[in-house]
Design an enzyme around this catalytic site. Structure first.
Site, PDB file in Angstrom:
ATOM      1  N   HIS A 132       0.866  -1.176   0.000  1.00 40.69           N
ATOM      2  CA  HIS A 132       0.000   0.000   0.000  1.00 40.69           C
ATOM      3  C   HIS A 132       0.912   1.238   0.000  1.00 40.69           C
ATOM      4  O   HIS A 132       0.842   2.076   0.887  1.00 40.69           O
ATOM      5  CB  HIS A 132      -0.963  -0.029   1.185  1.00 40.69           C
ATOM      6  CG  HIS A 132      -2.195   0.805   0.993  1.00 40.69           C
ATOM      7  ND1 HIS A 132      -3.477   0.306   1.132  1.00 40.69           N
ATOM      8  CD2 HIS A 132      -2.356   2.102   0.671  1.00 40.69           C
ATOM      9  CE1 HIS A 132      -4.355   1.266   0.915  1.00 40.69           C
ATOM     10  NE2 HIS A 132      -3.703   2.373   0.635  1.00 40.69           N
ATOM     11  N   GLU A 177      -4.091  -0.464  -5.505  1.00 38.61           N
ATOM     12  CA  GLU A 177      -4.148   0.676  -6.421  1.00 38.61           C
ATOM     13  C   GLU A 177      -2.811   0.967  -7.097  1.00 38.61           C
ATOM     14  O   GLU A 177      -2.215   2.036  -6.891  1.00 38.61           O
ATOM     15  CB  GLU A 177      -4.635   1.933  -5.685  1.00 38.61           C
ATOM     16  CG  GLU A 177      -6.005   1.774  -5.064  1.00 38.61           C
ATOM     17  CD  GLU A 177      -6.604   3.100  -4.604  1.00 38.61           C
ATOM     18  OE1 GLU A 177      -5.965   4.141  -4.802  1.00 38.61           O
ATOM     19  OE2 GLU A 177      -7.711   3.078  -4.067  1.00 38.61           O
TER      20      GLU A 177
HETATM   21  C1  GCO Z   1      -6.457   4.242  -1.566  1.00 37.39           C
HETATM   22  C2  GCO Z   1      -6.315   4.532  -0.536  1.00 37.39           C
HETATM   23  C3  GCO Z   1      -6.519   5.036   0.762  1.00 37.39           C
HETATM   24  C4  GCO Z   1      -7.001   6.433   0.771  1.00 37.39           C
HETATM   25  C5  GCO Z   1      -8.435   6.513   0.368  1.00 37.39           C
HETATM   26  C6  GCO Z   1      -9.000   7.903   0.384  1.00 37.39           C
HETATM   27  O1  GCO Z   1      -6.138   3.003  -1.635  1.00 37.39           O
HETATM   28  O2  GCO Z   1      -6.757   5.128  -2.346  1.00 37.39           O
HETATM   29  O3  GCO Z   1      -6.075   3.188  -0.223  1.00 37.39           O
HETATM   30  O4  GCO Z   1      -5.247   4.906   1.263  1.00 37.39           O
HETATM   31  O5  GCO Z   1      -6.840   6.944   2.018  1.00 37.39           O
HETATM   32  O6  GCO Z   1      -8.584   6.039  -0.937  1.00 37.39           O
HETATM   33  O7  GCO Z   1      -8.321   8.709  -0.512  1.00 37.39           O
END
Ligand code: GCO
Length: 467
Positions: A132, A177
Site C-alpha cells: 500500500h 491501487e
Molecule cells: C487508496 C487509498 C486510501 C485512501 C483513500 C481515500 O487506496 O486510495 O487506499 O489509502 O486513504 O482512498 O483517498
C-alpha cells in the site's frame, strides 16, 4: 388494549445481503501505524516525501499517525465491538524487510503475527495487502518502480510474509491501487516518490503488473491451497460528457491509461493496443520483456475494487504534469454533478454499480470484493463526546445499496470493506481529511465511535440495510 394494539409488529423489512457476505473495514500501514523508526523499521518513500517541505499539507508525516502500532489490542477490540467479519490491513515492507533487500526483521514480523493472531482470536478474518505504497527508500534510490529489479524484490518479500503468517491469513492482496503508485507517484508527483515523468509512470505501471504476477506465483507456491490471492484496483468510473465521438474518445483514453493498463495484462496477458498507440510519443514499451505479460496474468482468485467517485470527461485538454501519460492533451475533466465530500469528490453511487456490472460482463467467473469505499467529512467530537456524521451514513447507505443492486443484477460481489476504520494520515492531505468511522483525536489518540460506526454495526448485525 385493543385488538389492534396487540397485533404483532411486522418486522422491519431488510435489504438483505447474501449469506456469508463479508463486512469489513480497511486501513493501510503508513496511514495508521506510526512507530516509524521503531523496532528496526527503515524509511519508506512516504517518510522521505512527507519530510520534503511543501509535499504534504501542514508538513504532516506518518511518524505517529493513529499510533496503531502501540494500540493494536484496543483497535482489534473496537472492530470486535462493531462486529466486522473481516479486516483489511497492509503490511509495511520496510518494517519486515528493512531496506527492501537485506535481512528479515524479526520484530517487524512479530507485529504482524500479533495482529493476525489477535484478529483470529476476535473472530475476524485477516485480509492482508502487501503493498500500500510504502516502498523502502533504499529501493527507490535504485530506481524504485522504474527499476525492474524492484518487482523481484517484491516477490521475495511476498514469500517472506507467506512464510511468517501464510497459514493464518485468509486473503492475500498483492498490490493496492497500482494506478496511484505509478501515476501519482511517478507521473504528476502528488504522491511519493514525487517524480514527474510520463515515461517513468508507464515503466512503473508495467513493473507493478510484473511484481503482482511474480508475487502471486510466489504466494501460490508458499500458501495453503485454500488461501485466496487477489489484487486491488481503483478502477475509474469514467463517463463521456456526451455521446459525441470526441467525448467518447476522451473516455476511451482515460479508460486505457486508468483501467485497462492493469486489467488487460493481469486478466488477459496483453497490453491494450490503443494505449500503446496513444503513448507512442512517450515510449515504445521496449521495457516489457518476453514473458512478462504471461507472468502478470497468472490466475488469481478475486479482484478488489476501490471506489469513491466517478469521472466525467470531454474532448479538450488538462494541465500537465498529469497522471494520464499524455492523454491530458486530449481530455478535459468536467465536474460531476451532485453533493461533494470534504475531498470535493462528488457523491455518486451509480459509479460503483457501473464498475461492478462492467466487471460482471468483462471478467465472468472472477469474484469481486469492494475493498474500499467511504468518504471524508468535517467531523468533530461535540462537548458530550458524540460525533454526528449523517452525510457519511448517507454516503455509505447509498453505496451499499448500489452493491446490492449489482448483486441482484448478477455481479458476484463477495464483500464490502469500508474505508476507513480510523481517521488517519490521508497522504498529501495529511490529517486534514477524516475518513474514519472511528474518530481519532490526534493529540490524545482517543478513539470515539462516530454515528456511522454504530450505523455500520447495525447493518452488519441485521445482515443488510433497513428498507
Ligand atoms: C487508496 C487509498 C486510501 C485512501 C483513500 C481515500 O487506496 O486510495 O487506499 O489509502 O486513504 O482512498 O483517498
Amino acid at each position: 388494549m385493543t385488538a389492534l394494539d396487540a397485533r404483532p409488529q411486522a418486522p422491519a423489512a431488510v435489504l438483505r445481503f447474501p449469506e456469508g457476505f463479508r463486512w469489513g473495514t480497511a486501513t493501510a500501514a503508513y496511514q495508521i501505524e506510526g512507530a516509524a523508526a521503531e523496532d528496526g523499521r527503515t524509511p519508506s518513500v512516504w517518510d522521505t516525501f512527507s519530510r520534503t517541505p511543501g509535499k504534504v499539507r501542514n508538513g504532516d508525516t506518518g511518524d505517529i499517525a493513529a499510533d496503531h502500532y502501540h494500540r493494536l489490542d484496543e483497535d482489534i477490540a473496537l472492530m470486535r465491538r462493531l462486529g466486522v467479519t473481516d479486516y483489511r490491513f497492509s503490511i509495511a515492507w520496510p518494517r519486515v524487510r528493512p531496506t527492501g533487500s537485506g535481512p528479515v526483521n524479526a520484530k517487524g514480523l512479530d507485529f504482524y503475527r500479533r495482529l493476525v493472531d489477535g484478529l483470529l482470536e476476535a473472530g475476524i478474518r485477516p485480509v492482508a495487502t502487501l503493498y500500500h505504497w510504502d516502498l523502502p527508500q533504499e529501493l527507490e534510490d535504485e530506481g524504485g518502480w522504474t527499476n525492474r529489479d524492484t518487482a523481484y524484490r517484491f516477490a521475495e518479500y511476498a514469500e517472506i510474509m507467506a512464510g511468517a503468517v501464510g497459514d493464518r491469513v485468509a486473503t492475500w492482496t498483492t498490490l493496492n491501487e497500482p494506478w496511484c503508485a505509478a501515476f501519482l507517484g511517478y507521473g504528476n508527483g502528488v504522491h511519493a516518490p514525487g517524480r514527474t515523468s510520463d515515461l517513468d509512470a508507464l515503466r512503473a505501471a508495467h513493473h507493478l503488473n510484473l511484481a503482482h504476477g511474480l508475487a502471486a506465483r510466489a504466494l501460490r507456491g508458499a500458501l495453503p491451497a485454500e488461501s485466496e490471492i487477489s489484487l486491488t484496483l481503483n478502477l475509474h468510473a469514467v463517463r463521456p460528457l456526451s455521446a459525441a465521438p470526441e467525448d467518447r474518445d476522451a473516455a476511451r483514453r482515460i479508460d486505457a491509461v486508468g483501467n485497462r493498463i492493469f486489467l488487460d495484462p493481469v486478466f488477459h496477458g496483453r497490453l491494450p493496443e490503443d494505449l500503446v498507440r496513444d503513448t507512442a510519443g512517450v515510449t515504445d514499451w521496449s521495457f516489457v520483456a518476453d514473458g512478462d505479460l504471461a507472468t502478470a496474468s497468472v490466475p488469481i482468485d478475486s479482484l478488489g475494487i476501490n471506489y469513491y467517485s466517478p469521472s466525467v470527461v470531454a474532448a479538450g485538454s488538462s494541465e500537465s504534469p498529469s497522471p494520464w501519460a499524455g492523454a491530458e492533451r486530449h481530455v478535459r475533466f468536467e465536474p460531476a454533478p451532485g453533493p461533494r465530500t470534504a475531498m470535493d469528490w462528488p457523491v455518486d453511487a451509480d459509479g460503483l454499480y457501473e464498475v461492478l456490472t462492467r466487471l460482471r460482463d468483462e471478467l465472468p467467473g472472477v469474484p469481486l470484493v469492494v475493498t474500499e469505499n467511504g468518504a471524508a467529512y468535517e467531523d468533530y467530537a461535540d462537548p458530550s463526546g458524540n460525533v454526528k456524521d449523517p452525510e457519511r451514513v448517507a454516503y455509505l447507505d447509498s453505496h451499499l445499496r448500489a452493491v446490492h443492486r449489482a448483486l441482484a443484477d448478477g455481479a458476484d460481489v463477495r464483500g464490502y470493506f469500508l474505508w476507513s476504520l480510523l481517521d488517519n494520515f490521508e497522504w498529501a492531505f495529511g490529517y486534514s481529511k477524516r475518513f474514519g468511522i472511528v474518530h481519532v483525536d490526534f493529540a490524545t489518540q482517543r478513539r470515539t465511535l462516530k454515528d456511522s460506526a454504530r450505523w455500520y454495526a447495525e447493518a452488519i448485525a441485521r445482515g443488510g440495510l433497513e428498507n
